[in-house]
Design a protein around this motif. Structure first.
Motif, mmCIF file in Angstrom:
data_model
loop_
_atom_site.group_PDB
_atom_site.id
_atom_site.type_symbol
_atom_site.label_atom_id
_atom_site.label_comp_id
_atom_site.label_asym_id
_atom_site.label_seq_id
_atom_site.Cartn_x
_atom_site.Cartn_y
_atom_site.Cartn_z
ATOM 1 N N MET A 92 12.074 -37.175 45.759
ATOM 2 C CA MET A 92 10.757 -37.684 46.137
ATOM 3 C C MET A 92 9.722 -36.587 45.977
ATOM 4 S SD MET A 92 9.473 -38.942 49.933
ATOM 5 C CE MET A 92 7.710 -39.049 50.317
ATOM 6 N N MET A 93 8.567 -36.936 45.417
ATOM 7 C CA MET A 93 7.430 -36.021 45.376
ATOM 8 C C MET A 93 6.439 -36.442 46.449
ATOM 9 S SD MET A 93 7.490 -33.438 43.283
ATOM 10 C CE MET A 93 5.745 -33.070 43.212
ATOM 11 N N GLY A 94 6.163 -35.529 47.372
ATOM 12 C CA GLY A 94 5.225 -35.809 48.445
ATOM 13 C C GLY A 94 3.841 -35.272 48.122
ATOM 14 N N ASP A 95 2.808 -36.034 48.503
ATOM 15 C CA ASP A 95 1.422 -35.617 48.258
ATOM 16 C C ASP A 95 0.724 -35.142 49.529
ATOM 17 O OD1 ASP A 95 1.156 -37.985 49.641
ATOM 18 O OD2 ASP A 95 0.225 -39.105 47.995
ATOM 19 N N GLY A 96 1.463 -35.000 50.616
ATOM 20 C CA GLY A 96 0.882 -34.573 51.877
ATOM 21 C C GLY A 96 0.399 -35.725 52.737
ATOM 22 N N ARG A 97 0.399 -36.939 52.183
ATOM 23 C CA ARG A 97 -0.078 -38.113 52.924
ATOM 24 C C ARG A 97 0.964 -39.217 53.014
ATOM 25 N NH1 ARG A 97 -3.751 -36.754 49.160
ATOM 26 N NH2 ARG A 97 -3.137 -38.527 47.860
ATOM 27 N N THR A 98 1.861 -39.288 52.021
ATOM 28 C CA THR A 98 2.837 -40.377 51.963
ATOM 29 C C THR A 98 3.999 -40.144 52.918
ATOM 30 O OG1 THR A 98 2.275 -40.750 49.635
ATOM 31 C CG2 THR A 98 4.349 -41.682 50.433
ATOM 32 N N GLY A 123 14.473 -44.148 51.634
ATOM 33 C CA GLY A 123 13.595 -43.558 50.632
ATOM 34 C C GLY A 123 13.413 -44.365 49.376
ATOM 35 N N SER A 124 13.848 -45.623 49.366
ATOM 36 C CA SER A 124 13.800 -46.415 48.129
ATOM 37 C C SER A 124 12.381 -46.596 47.606
ATOM 38 C CB SER A 124 14.462 -47.785 48.351
ATOM 39 O OG SER A 124 13.789 -48.506 49.372
ATOM 40 N N ASN A 125 11.400 -46.643 48.490
ATOM 41 C CA ASN A 125 10.008 -46.812 48.049
ATOM 42 C C ASN A 125 9.379 -45.501 47.580
ATOM 43 O OD1 ASN A 125 9.998 -49.578 48.607
ATOM 44 N ND2 ASN A 125 9.399 -49.249 50.752
ATOM 45 N N ASN A 126 10.072 -44.388 47.798
ATOM 46 C CA ASN A 126 9.561 -43.072 47.390
ATOM 47 C C ASN A 126 10.299 -42.512 46.176
ATOM 48 O OD1 ASN A 126 9.999 -42.693 50.804
ATOM 49 N ND2 ASN A 126 7.953 -42.928 49.970
ATOM 50 N N LYS A 127 11.298 -43.206 45.737
ATOM 51 C CA LYS A 127 12.259 -42.673 44.773
ATOM 52 C C LYS A 127 11.658 -42.436 43.387
ATOM 53 C CE LYS A 127 16.550 -44.222 42.545
ATOM 54 N NZ LYS A 127 17.573 -45.284 42.568
ATOM 55 N N LEU A 128 11.848 -41.208 42.897
ATOM 56 C CA LEU A 128 11.522 -40.878 41.507
ATOM 57 C C LEU A 128 12.778 -40.853 40.637
ATOM 58 C CD1 LEU A 128 8.855 -38.032 41.743
ATOM 59 C CD2 LEU A 128 8.507 -40.424 41.128
ATOM 60 N N GLU A 142 4.181 -31.836 51.141
ATOM 61 C CA GLU A 142 3.537 -31.712 49.832
ATOM 62 C C GLU A 142 4.458 -30.919 48.914
ATOM 63 O OE1 GLU A 142 -0.661 -30.160 47.784
ATOM 64 O OE2 GLU A 142 -0.472 -30.347 49.969
ATOM 65 N N GLY A 143 5.046 -31.611 47.944
ATOM 66 C CA GLY A 143 5.973 -30.972 47.027
ATOM 67 C C GLY A 143 7.196 -31.848 46.806
ATOM 68 N N LEU A 144 8.301 -31.206 46.472
ATOM 69 C CA LEU A 144 9.524 -31.918 46.116
ATOM 70 C C LEU A 144 10.546 -31.875 47.244
ATOM 71 C CD1 LEU A 144 11.375 -33.227 43.844
ATOM 72 C CD2 LEU A 144 12.131 -30.884 43.373
ATOM 73 N N GLY A 145 11.122 -33.053 47.519
ATOM 74 C CA GLY A 145 12.260 -33.146 48.422
ATOM 75 C C GLY A 145 13.409 -33.834 47.705
ATOM 76 N N PHE A 158 19.731 -36.666 37.518
ATOM 77 C CA PHE A 158 18.485 -37.251 37.017
ATOM 78 C C PHE A 158 17.685 -36.205 36.255
ATOM 79 C CE2 PHE A 158 17.589 -35.990 41.472
ATOM 80 C CZ PHE A 158 16.590 -35.054 41.265
ATOM 81 N N THR A 159 16.811 -36.691 35.408
ATOM 82 C CA THR A 159 15.825 -35.865 34.713
ATOM 83 C C THR A 159 14.463 -36.521 34.898
ATOM 84 O OG1 THR A 159 17.404 -35.075 33.051
ATOM 85 C CG2 THR A 159 15.066 -34.943 32.491
ATOM 86 N N LEU A 160 13.485 -35.742 35.325
ATOM 87 C CA LEU A 160 12.140 -36.253 35.565
ATOM 88 C C LEU A 160 11.149 -35.563 34.645
ATOM 89 C CD1 LEU A 160 12.149 -36.172 39.489
ATOM 90 C CD2 LEU A 160 12.818 -38.064 37.995
ATOM 91 N N GLN A 161 10.201 -36.328 34.145
ATOM 92 C CA GLN A 161 9.136 -35.803 33.306
ATOM 93 C C GLN A 161 7.795 -35.907 34.044
ATOM 94 O OE1 GLN A 161 9.964 -34.309 30.650
ATOM 95 N NE2 GLN A 161 11.929 -35.160 30.009
ATOM 96 N N ASP A 162 6.822 -35.120 33.571
ATOM 97 C CA ASP A 162 5.475 -35.127 34.163
ATOM 98 C C ASP A 162 5.517 -34.786 35.655
ATOM 99 O OD1 ASP A 162 4.376 -35.937 31.679
ATOM 100 O OD2 ASP A 162 4.853 -38.018 32.126
ATOM 101 N N ILE A 163 6.313 -33.778 35.988
ATOM 102 C CA ILE A 163 6.441 -33.326 37.370
ATOM 103 C C ILE A 163 5.679 -32.013 37.544
ATOM 104 C CG2 ILE A 163 8.052 -32.434 39.098
ATOM 105 C CD1 ILE A 163 8.173 -35.421 38.800
ATOM 106 N N LYS A 164 4.825 -31.974 38.546
ATOM 107 C CA LYS A 164 4.065 -30.765 38.857
ATOM 108 C C LYS A 164 4.345 -30.360 40.297
ATOM 109 C CE LYS A 164 1.634 -29.813 35.086
ATOM 110 N NZ LYS A 164 1.757 -28.505 34.378
ATOM 111 N N LEU A 165 5.054 -29.260 40.471
ATOM 112 C CA LEU A 165 5.284 -28.722 41.803
ATOM 113 C C LEU A 165 4.038 -27.976 42.277
ATOM 114 C CD1 LEU A 165 8.915 -27.282 41.522
ATOM 115 C CD2 LEU A 165 8.191 -29.507 42.386
#
Length: 311
Positions: free
Chosen positions: A157-163, A171-176, A133-136, A219-226
């Motif tokens: 990748m942002m993990g939600d604790g379940r993915t 990691g192509s399906n998880n890529k932000l 759960e968080g950022l990798g 990279f630059t990511l928006q709408d990211i909540k750690l």
């Protein structure tokens, strides 16, 4: 009097140039070091421990050089985690690392940087747990499946604790966000600079691989909540292919003012190029232009004053 006026105008020009230079460097003044999440040589105290970080797995410490997460050997896994969570809203983490080994064609697997709710839980994702759960951020040197980009590759990748991390497809399906980056086997200093603002929900990664203080956007990511209180970690693992994965230093700073990170996710940034130094050259020309302009005004005023005296 005319001589004094010239000196005054020249002094004003120099002052303006100095002020402009300070303005260009004001970002450094926005950073305040955070000792609890920084790591430097010799890494450990007389009790062979560190007050702010834990080491584990196959990690080895060379007090004069680095924290080696894995050696250039198969089936290694090591980790380095902060003991305390990050409690600041806006921060910058600059980390120096080195990846390399004896392998010319086959090497791997890579290392990861973490900002997660969990800490120090070994697992299959670059030496840390899956379903995090968080950022990798994965500095991947080995291609498991067919990819549209070359390796080494950096992926967020942002993990939600379940993915689950998509290991079969790197990691192509998880890529932000991500970028190609030739960070392995460099003789130059390799660094990463991660900037996060909870105030603006933005995150940016820059990488240095060629010249000192030449940073290339990854990279630059928006709408990211750690997570509210993330732990900072570095992990690595090897399988049949292997490498040395070293962390040389970690410098974490809190930011007084939130940075303005513009743009959206960049997934296809090219490998680092020396062309990025052009920006500093243009800034220098702009500052020089201001200086020349002020000197020209001072000269014209002095000339008019002199002409009036002759009249």
């Amino acid at each position: 009097m005319l001589f004094s006026k010239k000196r005054f105008m020249l002094g004003a020009a120099v002052a303006l140039l100095s002020a402009t230079t300070v303005f260009a460097q004001e970002d450094d003044d926005n950073l305040q070091p955070l000792r609890t999440h920084s790591l430097y040589m010799p890494y450990i105290d007389q009790d062979l421990q560190n007050r702010w970080f834990d080491f584990g797995g196959d990690a080895l410490i060379n007090t004069n050089r680095h924290v080696r997460l894995t050696q250039d050997m198969p089936s290694q896994s090591g980790w380095l985690w902060s003991r305390l969570p990050l409690e600041v809203s806006n921060f910058q983490i600059e980390f120096e690392f080195a990846v390399g080994g004896k392998g010319d064609n086959l090497f791997g697997d890579g290392f990861a940087v973490w900002l997660t709710k969990e800490r120090a839980e070994p697992g299959p994702v670059f030496g840390s747990r899956d379903h995090f759960e968080g950022l990798g951020i994965f500095f991947d040197t080995y291609e498991n499946g067919r990819s549209p980009h070359t390796f080494p590759y950096v992926l967020a990748m942002m993990g939600d604790g379940r993915t689950k991390y998509d290991n079969d497809n790197d990691g192509s399906n998880n890529k932000l966000g991500g970028c190609e980056s030739n960070f392995r086997g460099r003789t130059e200093t390799t660094k990463g600079r991660l900037t996060y603002s909870r105030d603006t929900s933005s995150l940016n990664l820059k990488i240095q691989t060629q010249f000192w203080d030449q940073w290339d956007d990854c990279f630059t990511l928006q709408d990211i909540k750690l997570p509210e209180l993330p732990y900072l970690g570095f992990t690595a693992h090897t399988g049949e292919v292997h490498d040395n994965h070293d962390i040389v230093s970690v410098t974490t700073s809190t930011m007084v003012k939130a940075p303005q990170l513009l743009g959206h996710t960049r997934n296809t940034a090219p490998p680092p190029s020396s062309k990025s130094g052009l920006g500093w050259y243009l800034k220098f020309l702009a500052i020089s232009g201001v200086f020349v302009g002020v000197v020209a005004v001072a000269y014209n005023m002095s000339k008019k004053s002199n002409d009036m005296k002759r009249f």
